[in-house]
Design an enzyme around this catalytic site. Structure first.
Site, mmCIF file in Angstrom:
data_model
loop_
_atom_site.group_PDB
_atom_site.id
_atom_site.type_symbol
_atom_site.label_atom_id
_atom_site.label_comp_id
_atom_site.label_asym_id
_atom_site.label_seq_id
_atom_site.Cartn_x
_atom_site.Cartn_y
_atom_site.Cartn_z
ATOM 1 N N ARG A 1 54.891 45.359 74.224
ATOM 2 C CA ARG A 1 54.325 46.473 75.265
ATOM 3 C C ARG A 1 52.909 46.164 75.381
ATOM 4 N NH1 ARG A 1 51.090 48.563 71.788
ATOM 5 N NH2 ARG A 1 51.441 48.983 69.600
ATOM 6 N N TYR B 1 49.749 53.011 64.876
ATOM 7 C CA TYR B 1 50.473 53.091 63.569
ATOM 8 C C TYR B 1 51.653 53.986 63.949
ATOM 9 C CZ TYR B 1 51.639 55.846 59.284
ATOM 10 O OH TYR B 1 52.685 56.458 58.154
ATOM 11 N N HIS B 2 52.871 54.139 63.310
ATOM 12 C CA HIS B 2 54.034 55.024 63.454
ATOM 13 C C HIS B 2 54.470 55.383 62.015
ATOM 14 C CE1 HIS B 2 53.971 54.385 67.664
ATOM 15 N NE2 HIS B 2 54.395 52.989 67.626
ATOM 16 N N SER C 1 48.478 57.761 71.654
ATOM 17 C CA SER C 1 48.563 56.697 71.815
ATOM 18 C C SER C 1 49.928 56.330 73.119
ATOM 19 C CB SER C 1 48.732 55.649 70.940
ATOM 20 O OG SER C 1 47.440 55.783 69.857
ATOM 21 N N ILE C 2 49.494 55.613 74.080
ATOM 22 C CA ILE C 2 50.427 55.129 75.073
ATOM 23 C C ILE C 2 50.242 53.785 75.023
ATOM 24 C CG2 ILE C 2 51.081 55.399 77.376
ATOM 25 C CD1 ILE C 2 49.465 58.142 77.586
ATOM 26 N N GLY C 3 51.756 53.234 75.012
ATOM 27 C CA GLY C 3 51.922 51.537 75.415
ATOM 28 C C GLY C 3 53.116 51.520 76.211
ATOM 29 N N GLY D 1 56.512 53.692 75.242
ATOM 30 C CA GLY D 1 55.966 55.161 75.546
ATOM 31 C C GLY D 1 54.903 55.409 74.967
ATOM 32 N N PHE D 2 54.904 56.615 74.187
ATOM 33 C CA PHE D 2 53.769 57.415 73.522
ATOM 34 C C PHE D 2 54.197 57.805 72.218
ATOM 35 C CE2 PHE D 2 56.457 60.445 75.676
ATOM 36 C CZ PHE D 2 56.701 61.503 74.928
ATOM 37 N N CYS E 1 44.288 50.682 68.482
ATOM 38 C CA CYS E 1 44.194 50.504 69.769
ATOM 39 C C CYS E 1 42.793 49.697 70.263
ATOM 40 C CB CYS E 1 43.916 51.980 70.353
ATOM 41 S SG CYS E 1 45.078 53.241 69.974
#
Length: 209
Positions: free
Chosen positions: A68, A74-75, A140-142, A153-154, A171
């Site tokens: 992406r 981070y998730h 965050s969006i990628g 997505g986000f 980021c």
């Protein structure tokens, strides 16, 4: 657009599933879909990420390169992730990233959190995402677009472990301060929204049912 609610999904499983979701959309077997879920702790990063921006092995968080846009993020538990698999051919010319930014701003604004998008100055690191007025980053969006269909997505920091963001460069921005809805709510003397509240607001604003 169809809303699909999932629970916590291992990142590798979600990535494999996402490839299948894209193929289904390309083939016209399904319509546009928004998948809402969370991941166990993981750092994901795009191919342009400087490896020094990733956490040291001592941090104990796996890092996974992904296909992406964007840099490292981070998730983890307490964060809502949204994967958008939509056919842009059906929507006509659209800046999908700006559409997502504005949709998230509308959704979180409806929960009492005024937020903004930021334009990126020429030559600067990308400021794509959703921010507080004082320059802290909440979302965050990628995304990736392939054969006219989006994926990835986000992410929205609802109430994750925010200390993780101190272990790497988020980021691609050395001076960014990440923030959560729980922290913003505490600053305002409000109750923090639940994961369900945020899911409903985001789905509503993006037109997913």
């Amino acid at each position: 657009m169809q809303r699909v609610d999932l629970g916590e999904v291992e990142y590798g499983v979600a990535a494999k599933d996402m490839r299948e979701w894209v193929e289904e959309r390309v083939a016209g077997k399904v319509g546009d879909r928004l998948f809402l879920l969370s991941h166990p702790p993981v750092i994901t990063y795009g191919p342009r990420t400087v490896l020094d921006h990733l956490p040291a092995e001592a941090a104990g968080i796996p890092a996974v390169e992904v296909d992406r846009g964007g840099f490292a993020t981070y998730h983890g538990p307490g964060q809502l992730v949204g994967y958008l698999v939509i056919d842009l051919h059906q929507r006509g010319p659209v800046d999908v990233v700006r559409w997502v930014e504005n949709g998230l701003i509308d959704a979180l604004g409806s929960l009492g959190f005024p937020l903004v998008r930021r334009d990126t100055p020429k030559g600067a690191s990308s400021l794509v995402g959703v921010w507080t007025a004082d320059g802290r980053k909440l979302c965050s969006i990628g995304m990736r677009i392939r054969r006219g269909v989006t994926s990835h997505g986000f992410s929205i920091n609802v109430d994750p472990d925010m200390t993780v963001f101190h272990t790497f460069t988020s980021c691609g921005l050395h001076d960014v301060t990440m923030v959560s809805l729980a922290e913003l709510a505490a600053e305002q003397g409000l109750a923090a929204p639940s994961d369900a509240d945020v899911r409903d607001a985001v789905a509503r604003s993006l037109g997913a049912r």
